[in-house]
Scaffold this active site. Structure first.
Site, mmCIF file in Angstrom:
data_model
loop_
_atom_site.group_PDB
_atom_site.id
_atom_site.type_symbol
_atom_site.label_atom_id
_atom_site.label_comp_id
_atom_site.label_asym_id
_atom_site.label_seq_id
_atom_site.Cartn_x
_atom_site.Cartn_y
_atom_site.Cartn_z
ATOM 1 N N GLY A 1 -6.357 -18.012 4.077
ATOM 2 C CA GLY A 1 -7.636 -18.249 4.738
ATOM 3 C C GLY A 1 -8.568 -19.170 3.975
ATOM 4 O O GLY A 1 -9.727 -19.345 4.368
ATOM 5 N N ASP B 1 4.062 -20.738 2.380
ATOM 6 C CA ASP B 1 3.129 -19.966 1.563
ATOM 7 C C ASP B 1 2.652 -20.779 0.351
ATOM 8 O O ASP B 1 3.469 -21.159 -0.502
ATOM 9 C CB ASP B 1 3.879 -18.692 1.125
ATOM 10 C CG ASP B 1 2.979 -17.626 0.575
ATOM 11 O OD1 ASP B 1 1.786 -17.899 0.365
ATOM 12 O OD2 ASP B 1 3.472 -16.514 0.345
ATOM 13 N N ASP C 1 -3.319 -10.688 1.021
ATOM 14 C CA ASP C 1 -2.258 -9.796 1.508
ATOM 15 C C ASP C 1 -2.791 -8.435 1.956
ATOM 16 O O ASP C 1 -3.604 -7.823 1.275
ATOM 17 C CB ASP C 1 -1.227 -9.547 0.401
ATOM 18 C CG ASP C 1 -0.414 -10.790 0.112
ATOM 19 O OD1 ASP C 1 -0.778 -11.874 0.608
ATOM 20 O OD2 ASP C 1 0.587 -10.671 -0.612
HETATM 21 C C1 GLA Z 1 2.375 -13.926 -0.716
HETATM 22 C C2 GLA Z 1 2.217 -13.736 0.782
HETATM 23 C C3 GLA Z 1 2.949 -12.481 1.204
HETATM 24 C C4 GLA Z 1 4.421 -12.613 0.826
HETATM 25 C C5 GLA Z 1 4.559 -12.877 -0.661
HETATM 26 C C6 GLA Z 1 5.985 -13.211 -1.043
HETATM 27 O O1 GLA Z 1 1.748 -12.922 -1.429
HETATM 28 O O2 GLA Z 1 0.868 -13.663 1.135
HETATM 29 O O3 GLA Z 1 2.814 -12.262 2.593
HETATM 30 O O4 GLA Z 1 4.988 -13.652 1.575
HETATM 31 O O5 GLA Z 1 3.742 -13.965 -1.062
HETATM 32 O O6 GLA Z 1 6.114 -13.543 -2.392
#
Ligand code: GLA
Length: 525
Positions: A324, A283, A345
Protein backbone atom coordinates in the site's frame (compact mmCIF):
# COMPACT_ATOMS: atom_id res chain seq x y z
CA UNK A 1 58.09 -32.23 56.87
CA UNK A 2 60.37 -30.02 54.81
CA UNK A 3 59.90 -32.35 51.91
CA UNK A 4 56.12 -32.23 52.22
CA UNK A 5 56.33 -28.39 52.26
CA UNK A 6 58.48 -28.46 49.23
CA UNK A 7 56.15 -30.90 47.46
CA UNK A 8 53.17 -28.66 48.33
CA UNK A 9 54.82 -25.51 47.12
CA UNK A 10 55.89 -27.49 44.04
CA UNK A 11 52.30 -28.49 43.48
CA UNK A 12 51.20 -24.94 44.07
CA UNK A 13 53.64 -23.54 41.62
CA UNK A 14 52.69 -26.27 39.13
CA UNK A 15 49.03 -25.29 39.60
CA UNK A 16 49.95 -21.70 39.17
CA UNK A 17 51.83 -22.54 36.02
CA UNK A 18 48.91 -24.55 34.60
CA UNK A 19 46.53 -21.72 35.47
CA UNK A 20 48.76 -19.28 33.68
CA UNK A 21 48.94 -21.58 30.69
CA UNK A 22 45.14 -21.97 30.65
CA UNK A 23 44.47 -18.25 30.88
CA UNK A 24 47.18 -17.71 28.33
CA UNK A 25 45.49 -20.21 26.01
CA UNK A 26 42.16 -18.38 26.30
CA UNK A 27 43.62 -14.98 25.69
CA UNK A 28 45.70 -16.55 22.91
CA UNK A 29 42.50 -18.05 21.35
CA UNK A 30 40.70 -14.71 21.62
CA UNK A 31 43.75 -12.84 20.46
CA UNK A 32 44.14 -15.31 17.61
CA UNK A 33 40.53 -15.07 16.58
CA UNK A 34 39.91 -11.96 14.62
CA UNK A 35 36.27 -11.90 13.64
CA UNK A 36 36.46 -8.33 12.40
CA UNK A 37 34.88 -7.98 8.99
CA UNK A 38 31.96 -9.21 6.91
CA UNK A 39 30.42 -12.68 7.03
CA UNK A 40 27.85 -14.48 4.91
CA UNK A 41 25.75 -16.69 7.18
CA UNK A 42 24.13 -19.39 5.04
CA UNK A 43 21.26 -21.34 6.51
CA UNK A 44 19.88 -24.27 4.48
CA UNK A 45 16.16 -23.96 3.71
CA UNK A 46 15.83 -27.75 3.41
CA UNK A 47 14.87 -27.60 -0.28
CA UNK A 48 18.36 -27.28 -1.77
CA UNK A 49 18.46 -23.49 -1.35
CA UNK A 50 20.10 -21.36 1.31
CA UNK A 51 19.11 -18.22 3.08
CA UNK A 52 21.92 -15.63 3.29
CA UNK A 53 22.16 -13.26 6.20
CA UNK A 54 25.12 -10.93 6.46
CA UNK A 55 27.06 -10.08 9.59
CA UNK A 56 29.37 -7.18 10.16
CA UNK A 57 31.44 -8.05 13.22
CA UNK A 58 33.80 -6.02 15.36
CA UNK A 59 35.89 -7.86 17.90
CA UNK A 60 37.58 -6.21 20.84
CA UNK A 61 39.19 -8.82 23.10
CA UNK A 62 36.34 -11.15 23.93
CA UNK A 63 33.61 -8.65 23.06
CA UNK A 64 31.69 -8.73 19.82
CA UNK A 65 29.57 -5.93 18.41
CA UNK A 66 28.26 -5.33 14.94
CA UNK A 67 25.10 -5.79 12.94
CA UNK A 68 23.10 -8.34 11.07
CA UNK A 69 21.38 -7.60 7.81
CA UNK A 70 19.86 -8.95 4.64
CA UNK A 71 20.78 -6.79 1.72
CA UNK A 72 19.60 -3.76 3.59
CA UNK A 73 22.85 -2.49 5.12
CA UNK A 74 20.92 -0.56 7.80
CA UNK A 75 20.61 -3.92 9.60
CA UNK A 76 20.01 -4.58 13.24
CA UNK A 77 22.63 -4.20 15.99
CA UNK A 78 24.08 -7.25 17.69
CA UNK A 79 26.22 -7.85 20.74
CA UNK A 80 28.02 -10.91 22.03
CA UNK A 81 31.24 -12.60 23.04
CA UNK A 82 33.93 -14.90 21.75
CA UNK A 83 35.57 -16.90 24.47
CA UNK A 84 37.84 -19.83 23.93
CA UNK A 85 36.47 -20.43 20.43
CA UNK A 86 32.86 -20.29 21.66
CA UNK A 87 30.82 -17.58 19.99
CA UNK A 88 27.54 -16.09 21.16
CA UNK A 89 25.66 -13.06 19.99
CA UNK A 90 22.12 -11.72 19.88
CA UNK A 91 20.28 -8.83 18.30
CA UNK A 92 19.77 -5.66 20.31
CA UNK A 93 16.20 -4.31 20.09
CA UNK A 94 16.09 -0.86 18.48
CA UNK A 95 14.41 1.87 20.53
CA UNK A 96 10.62 1.48 20.52
CA UNK A 97 8.61 4.41 19.18
CA UNK A 98 6.79 6.57 21.75
CA UNK A 99 3.75 4.84 23.21
CA UNK A 100 4.81 1.32 22.25
CA UNK A 101 6.93 -1.18 24.16
CA UNK A 102 8.16 -3.16 21.15
CA UNK A 103 9.71 -1.76 17.98
CA UNK A 104 7.42 -2.72 15.07
CA UNK A 105 8.58 -5.74 13.09
CA UNK A 106 11.46 -6.51 15.48
CA UNK A 107 12.17 -10.22 15.92
CA UNK A 108 14.85 -11.06 18.48
CA UNK A 109 17.47 -13.50 17.21
CA UNK A 110 20.23 -15.27 19.16
CA UNK A 111 23.14 -17.29 17.80
CA UNK A 112 25.66 -19.57 19.48
CA UNK A 113 28.37 -21.82 18.15
CA UNK A 114 32.06 -22.10 17.47
CA UNK A 115 34.78 -20.42 15.50
CA UNK A 116 37.02 -22.97 13.85
CA UNK A 117 39.16 -23.10 10.73
CA UNK A 118 38.08 -19.63 9.74
CA UNK A 119 34.35 -20.49 9.81
CA UNK A 120 31.59 -19.79 12.27
CA UNK A 121 29.28 -22.75 12.89
CA UNK A 122 26.16 -21.14 14.33
CA UNK A 123 22.92 -22.45 15.83
CA UNK A 124 19.83 -20.34 16.26
CA UNK A 125 16.46 -21.28 17.77
CA UNK A 126 13.58 -20.67 15.35
CA UNK A 127 10.06 -21.59 16.48
CA UNK A 128 11.28 -24.18 18.97
CA UNK A 129 13.80 -25.79 16.60
CA UNK A 130 17.54 -25.36 16.29
CA UNK A 131 18.53 -24.12 12.87
CA UNK A 132 22.17 -24.65 11.90
CA UNK A 133 24.12 -22.35 9.64
CA UNK A 134 27.71 -21.68 8.59
CA UNK A 135 29.17 -18.21 8.20
CA UNK A 136 32.15 -17.63 5.96
CA UNK A 137 34.05 -14.46 5.29
CA UNK A 138 32.82 -12.22 2.54
CA UNK A 139 33.53 -8.75 1.24
CA UNK A 140 31.61 -5.63 2.06
CA UNK A 141 30.69 -5.26 -1.62
CA UNK A 142 29.09 -8.73 -1.69
CA UNK A 143 26.74 -7.70 1.11
CA UNK A 144 25.56 -4.55 -0.65
CA UNK A 145 22.41 -4.36 -2.76
CA UNK A 146 23.14 -4.27 -6.49
CA UNK A 147 23.08 -0.93 -8.31
CA UNK A 148 19.63 0.03 -9.55
CA UNK A 149 18.76 -0.90 -13.12
CA UNK A 150 17.02 1.74 -15.23
CA UNK A 151 13.24 1.81 -14.99
CA UNK A 152 11.01 2.31 -18.03
CA UNK A 153 9.60 5.71 -18.91
CA UNK A 154 6.19 5.80 -17.27
CA UNK A 155 3.17 5.24 -19.49
CA UNK A 156 -0.30 3.77 -19.16
CA UNK A 157 -0.44 0.08 -20.03
CA UNK A 158 -3.63 -1.35 -21.52
CA UNK A 159 -6.20 -3.16 -19.38
CA UNK A 160 -5.64 -6.93 -19.62
CA UNK A 161 -9.42 -7.46 -19.30
CA UNK A 162 -9.00 -10.13 -16.58
CA UNK A 163 -10.86 -10.64 -13.27
CA UNK A 164 -13.89 -8.42 -13.90
CA UNK A 165 -15.08 -9.57 -10.48
CA UNK A 166 -12.63 -9.93 -7.56
CA UNK A 167 -10.37 -12.96 -7.97
CA UNK A 168 -11.24 -15.96 -5.79
CA UNK A 169 -8.97 -18.84 -4.90
CA UNK A 170 -6.41 -20.07 -2.43
CA UNK A 171 -2.85 -19.05 -1.56
CA UNK A 172 -0.22 -21.08 0.26
CA UNK A 173 1.39 -18.42 2.45
CA UNK A 174 -0.88 -17.87 5.45
CA UNK A 175 -0.99 -21.54 6.42
CA UNK A 176 2.11 -23.15 4.89
CA UNK A 177 4.65 -20.34 4.42
CA UNK A 178 8.00 -21.95 3.47
CA UNK A 179 6.70 -25.51 3.83
CA UNK A 180 4.50 -25.59 0.72
CA UNK A 181 5.26 -28.43 -1.71
CA UNK A 182 4.09 -29.67 -5.11
CA UNK A 183 2.12 -32.46 -3.38
CA UNK A 184 0.31 -29.93 -1.16
CA UNK A 185 -0.65 -27.83 -4.16
CA UNK A 186 -2.05 -30.86 -6.00
CA UNK A 187 -4.11 -32.01 -3.03
CA UNK A 188 -5.27 -28.45 -2.49
CA UNK A 189 -6.50 -28.39 -6.09
CA UNK A 190 -8.32 -31.69 -5.45
CA UNK A 191 -9.93 -30.21 -2.33
CA UNK A 192 -10.92 -27.05 -4.16
CA UNK A 193 -13.09 -29.20 -6.38
CA UNK A 194 -14.31 -31.80 -3.85
CA UNK A 195 -15.24 -29.16 -1.24
CA UNK A 196 -17.48 -27.43 -3.79
CA UNK A 197 -15.41 -24.24 -3.58
CA UNK A 198 -14.42 -24.19 -7.25
CA UNK A 199 -18.06 -24.20 -8.32
CA UNK A 200 -18.60 -21.05 -6.27
CA UNK A 201 -15.77 -19.25 -8.05
CA UNK A 202 -12.63 -20.15 -6.07
CA UNK A 203 -10.45 -21.08 -9.04
CA UNK A 204 -6.96 -19.68 -8.50
CA UNK A 205 -4.51 -22.00 -6.74
CA UNK A 206 -1.66 -19.66 -5.90
CA UNK A 207 1.82 -20.75 -4.91
CA UNK A 208 3.39 -18.01 -2.79
CA UNK A 209 7.06 -17.57 -1.92
CA UNK A 210 9.61 -20.42 -1.56
CA UNK A 211 9.16 -22.34 -4.82
CA UNK A 212 12.26 -20.73 -6.36
CA UNK A 213 15.55 -22.56 -6.77
CA UNK A 214 17.87 -19.92 -8.27
CA UNK A 215 18.92 -19.63 -11.92
CA UNK A 216 20.62 -21.92 -14.40
CA UNK A 217 23.65 -20.86 -16.45
CA UNK A 218 21.37 -19.24 -19.05
CA UNK A 219 19.74 -17.16 -16.32
CA UNK A 220 16.46 -19.09 -16.38
CA UNK A 221 14.69 -19.31 -13.07
CA UNK A 222 14.65 -22.86 -11.73
CA UNK A 223 12.46 -24.44 -9.09
CA UNK A 224 13.76 -25.94 -5.85
CA UNK A 225 13.37 -29.54 -4.69
CA UNK A 226 9.87 -28.95 -3.35
CA UNK A 227 8.61 -28.25 -6.89
CA UNK A 228 10.19 -30.80 -9.23
CA UNK A 229 8.19 -29.90 -12.35
CA UNK A 230 6.18 -26.71 -12.54
CA UNK A 231 4.76 -27.42 -16.01
CA UNK A 232 3.46 -30.81 -14.86
CA UNK A 233 1.95 -29.18 -11.77
CA UNK A 234 0.27 -26.54 -13.88
CA UNK A 235 -1.12 -29.21 -16.22
CA UNK A 236 -2.53 -31.02 -13.18
CA UNK A 237 -4.16 -27.90 -11.76
CA UNK A 238 -5.61 -27.04 -15.18
CA UNK A 239 -6.94 -30.59 -15.57
CA UNK A 240 -9.14 -29.85 -12.57
CA UNK A 241 -10.61 -26.80 -14.27
CA UNK A 242 -8.57 -24.51 -12.01
CA UNK A 243 -5.89 -21.90 -12.61
CA UNK A 244 -2.36 -21.69 -11.22
CA UNK A 245 -0.76 -18.67 -9.62
CA UNK A 246 2.89 -18.03 -8.81
CA UNK A 247 4.94 -15.46 -6.93
CA UNK A 248 8.03 -13.35 -7.58
CA UNK A 249 9.65 -10.04 -6.69
CA UNK A 250 11.05 -7.05 -8.60
CA UNK A 251 14.06 -7.32 -6.26
CA UNK A 252 16.94 -9.79 -6.47
CA UNK A 253 15.51 -11.66 -3.48
CA UNK A 254 11.97 -12.41 -2.37
CA UNK A 255 10.79 -11.64 1.14
CA UNK A 256 11.79 -15.16 2.24
CA UNK A 257 15.24 -14.67 0.69
CA UNK A 258 14.63 -16.73 -2.49
CA UNK A 259 15.45 -15.77 -6.08
CA UNK A 260 13.60 -12.71 -7.39
CA UNK A 261 13.08 -11.35 -10.91
CA UNK A 262 15.41 -8.31 -10.73
CA UNK A 263 16.93 -7.83 -14.19
CA UNK A 264 15.16 -10.95 -15.52
CA UNK A 265 11.60 -9.66 -15.84
CA UNK A 266 11.07 -10.51 -19.51
CA UNK A 267 12.73 -13.91 -19.17
CA UNK A 268 10.68 -14.79 -16.10
CA UNK A 269 7.35 -13.64 -17.54
CA UNK A 270 8.06 -15.77 -20.62
CA UNK A 271 8.89 -18.76 -18.45
CA UNK A 272 5.74 -18.29 -16.35
CA UNK A 273 3.73 -18.19 -19.58
CA UNK A 274 5.43 -21.38 -20.81
CA UNK A 275 4.62 -23.10 -17.56
CA UNK A 276 0.97 -22.08 -17.99
CA UNK A 277 0.82 -19.67 -15.09
CA UNK A 278 -2.41 -17.65 -14.82
CA UNK A 279 -1.72 -15.27 -11.94
CA UNK A 280 1.40 -13.52 -10.64
CA UNK A 281 1.78 -12.01 -7.18
CA UNK A 282 4.70 -9.60 -7.46
CA UNK A 283 6.09 -8.68 -4.06
CA UNK A 284 8.36 -5.64 -3.58
CA UNK A 285 10.62 -7.21 -0.90
CA UNK A 286 14.33 -6.56 -1.57
CA UNK A 287 13.63 -4.05 -4.36
CA UNK A 288 13.04 -1.56 -1.56
CA UNK A 289 16.76 -1.76 -0.72
CA UNK A 290 17.63 -0.67 -4.25
CA UNK A 291 14.95 1.90 -5.10
CA UNK A 292 13.60 4.43 -2.63
CA UNK A 293 9.89 4.26 -1.94
CA UNK A 294 8.43 6.81 -4.34
CA UNK A 295 5.42 6.54 -6.60
CA UNK A 296 7.65 6.92 -9.67
CA UNK A 297 9.97 4.08 -8.59
CA UNK A 298 7.13 1.75 -7.66
CA UNK A 299 5.27 2.49 -10.86
CA UNK A 300 8.45 1.91 -12.83
CA UNK A 301 9.20 -1.40 -11.12
CA UNK A 302 5.67 -2.68 -11.56
CA UNK A 303 5.33 -1.33 -15.10
CA UNK A 304 8.47 -3.28 -16.03
CA UNK A 305 6.84 -6.58 -15.11
CA UNK A 306 3.45 -5.39 -16.45
CA UNK A 307 5.10 -4.91 -19.85
CA UNK A 308 6.83 -8.28 -19.58
CA UNK A 309 3.56 -10.03 -18.80
CA UNK A 310 1.89 -8.31 -21.72
CA UNK A 311 4.76 -9.36 -24.00
CA UNK A 312 4.50 -12.96 -22.79
CA UNK A 313 1.27 -13.26 -24.74
CA UNK A 314 -0.52 -15.19 -21.97
CA UNK A 315 -3.37 -13.67 -19.96
CA UNK A 316 -1.88 -13.48 -16.45
CA UNK A 317 -3.66 -11.77 -13.56
CA UNK A 318 -1.26 -9.22 -12.11
CA UNK A 319 -1.29 -8.86 -8.32
CA UNK A 320 0.81 -5.99 -6.95
CA UNK A 321 2.21 -6.41 -3.45
CA UNK A 322 4.03 -3.34 -2.15
CA UNK A 323 2.03 -3.04 1.07
CA UNK A 324 0.00 0.00 0.00
CA UNK A 325 2.98 2.36 -0.19
CA UNK A 326 2.50 5.39 -2.47
CA UNK A 327 -1.26 4.78 -2.87
CA UNK A 328 -1.24 2.00 -5.50
CA UNK A 329 -5.04 2.34 -5.81
CA UNK A 330 -4.29 5.57 -7.70
CA UNK A 331 -1.83 4.12 -10.25
CA UNK A 332 -2.02 0.30 -10.05
CA UNK A 333 -4.28 0.13 -13.10
CA UNK A 334 -1.71 2.11 -15.13
CA UNK A 335 0.84 -0.69 -14.80
CA UNK A 336 -1.93 -3.13 -15.82
CA UNK A 337 -2.33 -4.31 -12.23
CA UNK A 338 -5.55 -6.17 -11.45
CA UNK A 339 -5.22 -5.94 -7.69
CA UNK A 340 -2.89 -4.25 -5.27
CA UNK A 341 -2.21 -4.90 -1.63
CA UNK A 342 -3.30 -1.94 0.46
CA UNK A 343 -1.56 -2.85 3.73
CA UNK A 344 1.18 -4.86 5.41
CA UNK A 345 0.68 -8.56 6.09
CA UNK A 346 -2.49 -9.79 7.76
CA UNK A 347 -2.17 -12.09 10.78
CA UNK A 348 -4.68 -14.61 12.04
CA UNK A 349 -5.90 -12.41 14.90
CA UNK A 350 -8.90 -10.19 15.53
CA UNK A 351 -6.67 -7.14 16.06
CA UNK A 352 -4.94 -7.54 12.72
CA UNK A 353 -8.06 -8.35 10.70
CA UNK A 354 -10.15 -5.62 12.38
CA UNK A 355 -7.46 -2.98 11.83
CA UNK A 356 -6.91 -3.88 8.20
CA UNK A 357 -10.57 -4.46 7.32
CA UNK A 358 -12.03 -1.29 8.79
CA UNK A 359 -9.03 0.67 7.53
CA UNK A 360 -10.17 0.15 3.93
CA UNK A 361 -13.36 2.19 3.90
CA UNK A 362 -11.83 5.43 2.69
CA UNK A 363 -10.26 3.87 -0.39
CA UNK A 364 -13.22 1.66 -1.26
CA UNK A 365 -14.25 4.07 -4.02
CA UNK A 366 -11.14 3.10 -6.02
CA UNK A 367 -12.43 -0.41 -6.78
CA UNK A 368 -13.50 -1.03 -10.38
CA UNK A 369 -14.11 -4.19 -12.36
CA UNK A 370 -10.63 -5.61 -12.97
CA UNK A 371 -9.01 -3.15 -10.50
CA UNK A 372 -9.22 -4.35 -6.93
CA UNK A 373 -7.98 -3.15 -3.57
CA UNK A 374 -6.42 -6.14 -1.84
CA UNK A 375 -6.51 -6.02 1.98
CA UNK A 376 -4.60 -9.34 1.97
CA UNK A 377 -5.62 -12.98 1.99
CA UNK A 378 -8.22 -14.60 4.19
CA UNK A 379 -7.35 -16.19 7.52
CA UNK A 380 -10.72 -17.95 7.86
CA UNK A 381 -10.23 -21.46 9.25
CA UNK A 382 -6.69 -20.94 10.52
CA UNK A 383 -7.76 -21.05 14.16
CA UNK A 384 -6.72 -17.66 15.52
CA UNK A 385 -10.23 -16.18 15.52
CA UNK A 386 -13.65 -17.48 16.49
CA UNK A 387 -16.60 -18.07 14.17
CA UNK A 388 -18.11 -14.63 14.75
CA UNK A 389 -14.79 -12.99 13.95
CA UNK A 390 -14.34 -15.06 10.80
CA UNK A 391 -17.91 -14.16 9.70
CA UNK A 392 -16.94 -10.52 10.16
CA UNK A 393 -13.78 -11.17 8.07
CA UNK A 394 -15.81 -12.72 5.22
CA UNK A 395 -18.59 -10.11 5.38
CA UNK A 396 -16.21 -7.18 5.42
CA UNK A 397 -13.99 -8.49 2.62
CA UNK A 398 -17.11 -9.13 0.54
CA UNK A 399 -18.56 -5.68 1.16
CA UNK A 400 -15.17 -4.26 0.15
CA UNK A 401 -15.12 -6.26 -3.13
CA UNK A 402 -11.82 -7.67 -1.92
CA UNK A 403 -10.20 -10.70 -3.53
CA UNK A 404 -11.39 -13.82 -1.69
CA UNK A 405 -8.19 -15.81 -1.49
CA UNK A 406 -8.52 -18.49 1.18
CA UNK A 407 -5.40 -18.94 3.29
CA UNK A 408 -6.31 -22.07 5.26
CA UNK A 409 -5.88 -25.79 4.68
CA UNK A 410 -8.93 -26.39 2.52
CA UNK A 411 -8.32 -30.17 2.63
CA UNK A 412 -9.34 -30.16 6.24
CA UNK A 413 -12.12 -27.71 7.10
CA UNK A 414 -14.60 -27.73 9.98
CA UNK A 415 -18.29 -27.41 9.11
CA UNK A 416 -18.19 -23.87 10.45
CA UNK A 417 -15.24 -22.89 8.25
CA UNK A 418 -17.06 -24.36 5.24
CA UNK A 419 -20.24 -22.50 6.14
CA UNK A 420 -18.27 -19.25 6.05
CA UNK A 421 -16.06 -19.72 2.98
CA UNK A 422 -18.86 -21.34 1.00
CA UNK A 423 -21.64 -18.92 1.90
CA UNK A 424 -23.04 -18.25 -1.56
CA UNK A 425 -25.14 -15.30 -0.50
CA UNK A 426 -22.10 -13.52 0.90
CA UNK A 427 -19.89 -14.49 -2.05
CA UNK A 428 -22.55 -12.92 -4.30
CA UNK A 429 -21.93 -9.56 -2.61
CA UNK A 430 -18.21 -9.81 -3.24
CA UNK A 431 -18.77 -10.82 -6.84
CA UNK A 432 -21.44 -8.23 -7.63
CA UNK A 433 -20.70 -6.92 -11.14
CA UNK A 434 -21.23 -3.27 -10.24
CA UNK A 435 -18.44 -3.29 -7.61
CA UNK A 436 -19.83 -0.14 -5.99
CA UNK A 437 -17.97 1.30 -3.00
CA UNK A 438 -18.98 0.47 0.53
CA UNK A 439 -20.20 3.39 2.64
CA UNK A 440 -20.86 4.15 6.29
CA UNK A 441 -24.48 4.45 7.35
CA UNK A 442 -23.73 5.09 11.01
CA UNK A 443 -20.99 4.76 13.56
CA UNK A 444 -21.66 4.72 17.27
CA UNK A 445 -19.30 3.51 19.97
CA UNK A 446 -18.05 0.17 18.72
CA UNK A 447 -20.84 -0.41 16.21
CA UNK A 448 -20.37 0.45 12.55
CA UNK A 449 -23.18 0.04 10.07
CA UNK A 450 -21.94 -0.20 6.49
CA UNK A 451 -23.93 -0.45 3.29
CA UNK A 452 -23.35 -1.04 -0.36
CA UNK A 453 -25.76 -0.96 -3.25
CA UNK A 454 -25.83 -3.89 -5.62
CA UNK A 455 -26.16 -4.18 -9.36
CA UNK A 456 -29.82 -5.27 -9.05
CA UNK A 457 -30.79 -2.21 -7.01
CA UNK A 458 -30.81 -4.04 -3.67
CA UNK A 459 -28.75 -2.83 -0.74
CA UNK A 460 -26.56 -4.88 1.59
CA UNK A 461 -26.22 -3.64 5.14
CA UNK A 462 -23.62 -4.95 7.58
CA UNK A 463 -24.07 -4.19 11.27
CA UNK A 464 -20.59 -4.72 12.69
CA UNK A 465 -19.91 -4.89 16.40
CA UNK A 466 -16.21 -4.18 16.86
CA UNK A 467 -16.58 -4.27 20.63
CA UNK A 468 -15.80 -7.12 22.99
CA UNK A 469 -19.38 -7.47 24.31
CA UNK A 470 -22.62 -8.32 22.52
CA UNK A 471 -24.58 -5.24 21.48
CA UNK A 472 -28.12 -4.44 20.35
CA UNK A 473 -27.64 -2.45 17.21
CA UNK A 474 -29.38 -1.65 13.96
CA UNK A 475 -30.65 1.04 11.62
CA UNK A 476 -33.84 2.82 10.65
CA UNK A 477 -35.51 1.32 7.61
CA UNK A 478 -36.13 4.85 6.43
CA UNK A 479 -32.41 5.66 6.48
CA UNK A 480 -31.70 3.25 3.65
CA UNK A 481 -30.05 4.99 0.77
CA UNK A 482 -30.41 4.61 -2.95
CA UNK A 483 -33.76 3.83 -4.50
CA UNK A 484 -35.26 2.02 -1.52
CA UNK A 485 -36.71 4.96 0.38
CA UNK A 486 -40.48 4.87 0.63
CA UNK A 487 -40.78 1.44 -1.05
CA UNK A 488 -42.23 -1.77 0.36
CA UNK A 489 -39.18 -3.76 1.36
CA UNK A 490 -38.10 -7.35 1.81
CA UNK A 491 -34.94 -8.45 3.59
CA UNK A 492 -32.77 -11.53 4.12
CA UNK A 493 -30.25 -12.35 6.78
CA UNK A 494 -27.25 -13.63 4.81
CA UNK A 495 -25.70 -15.59 7.68
CA UNK A 496 -28.95 -17.09 9.00
CA UNK A 497 -30.15 -17.70 5.44
CA UNK A 498 -33.65 -16.64 6.34
CA UNK A 499 -36.10 -13.83 5.68
CA UNK A 500 -36.18 -10.87 8.05
CA UNK A 501 -39.50 -9.19 8.80
CA UNK A 502 -39.52 -5.58 7.63
CA UNK A 503 -41.71 -3.99 10.25
CA UNK A 504 -41.66 -1.03 12.63
CA UNK A 505 -39.35 1.88 12.12
CA UNK A 506 -36.10 0.16 12.91
CA UNK A 507 -34.24 -3.09 12.48
CA UNK A 508 -32.36 -4.21 15.59
CA UNK A 509 -30.22 -7.27 16.07
CA UNK A 510 -28.28 -8.59 19.02
CA UNK A 511 -24.83 -8.69 17.42
CA UNK A 512 -22.22 -10.87 19.16
CA UNK A 513 -18.87 -9.45 20.26
CA UNK A 514 -16.71 -8.91 17.14
CA UNK A 515 -19.64 -10.24 15.10
CA UNK A 516 -21.87 -9.05 12.31
CA UNK A 517 -25.48 -9.11 11.12
CA UNK A 518 -25.61 -8.96 7.34
CA UNK A 519 -28.83 -8.17 5.48
CA UNK A 520 -29.71 -7.85 1.82
CA UNK A 521 -32.69 -5.57 1.33
CA UNK A 522 -34.66 -5.04 -1.83
CA UNK A 523 -37.92 -3.45 -2.96
CA UNK A 524 -40.83 -5.83 -3.39
CA UNK A 525 -41.68 -5.73 -7.09
C1 GLA B 1 5.44 -10.71 2.08
C2 GLA B 1 4.01 -10.70 1.58
C3 GLA B 1 3.30 -11.94 2.08
C4 GLA B 1 4.04 -13.18 1.58
C5 GLA B 1 5.49 -13.13 2.02
C6 GLA B 1 6.30 -14.24 1.38
O1 GLA B 1 5.51 -10.59 3.45
O2 GLA B 1 3.34 -9.55 2.00
O3 GLA B 1 1.95 -11.96 1.65
O4 GLA B 1 3.94 -13.23 0.19
O5 GLA B 1 6.09 -11.90 1.68
O6 GLA B 1 7.66 -14.16 1.71
Amino acid sequence: MEQAKLRRSGLKSKGFLLGCLFLGAISYASAQSDLNGYWDLRVPNGDGTFRDTYLELHQSGETLTGKMFGRNPAGIALEGTIKDGAVRFATVPPPAPAGSSVPPGYRPMAYSGTYQDGKLQLDTPVRGQTVKGVAERTTKEATMPPAPLPLPALRDLPDNQLVRTPPMGWNSWNKFAGKITDADVRTMADAMVSSGMSKLGYVYINIDDTWEGGRDSAGNMITNKKFPDMKALSDYVHSKGLKLGIYSSPGPKTCAGYEGSFGHEVQDAKLFAEWGIDYLKYDLCSARNIYSSTEANHRGLYQKMGEALEASGRPIVYSLCQYGENDPWKWGSKVSGNLWRTTGDIRDSWESMDKIGFGQLEISSYTRPGRWNDPDMLEIGNGGMNGDEYRTHMSLWSLLSAPLIAGNDIRDMSDETKSILLNQEVIAIDQDRAAKPVQTLSKQDKVEVLWRSMDDGSVVVGIFNRGGNPADAGFDWSSLPAGLAGKKLQARDLWKHSAVAVSGGKYTANVPAHGVALLRISAVR
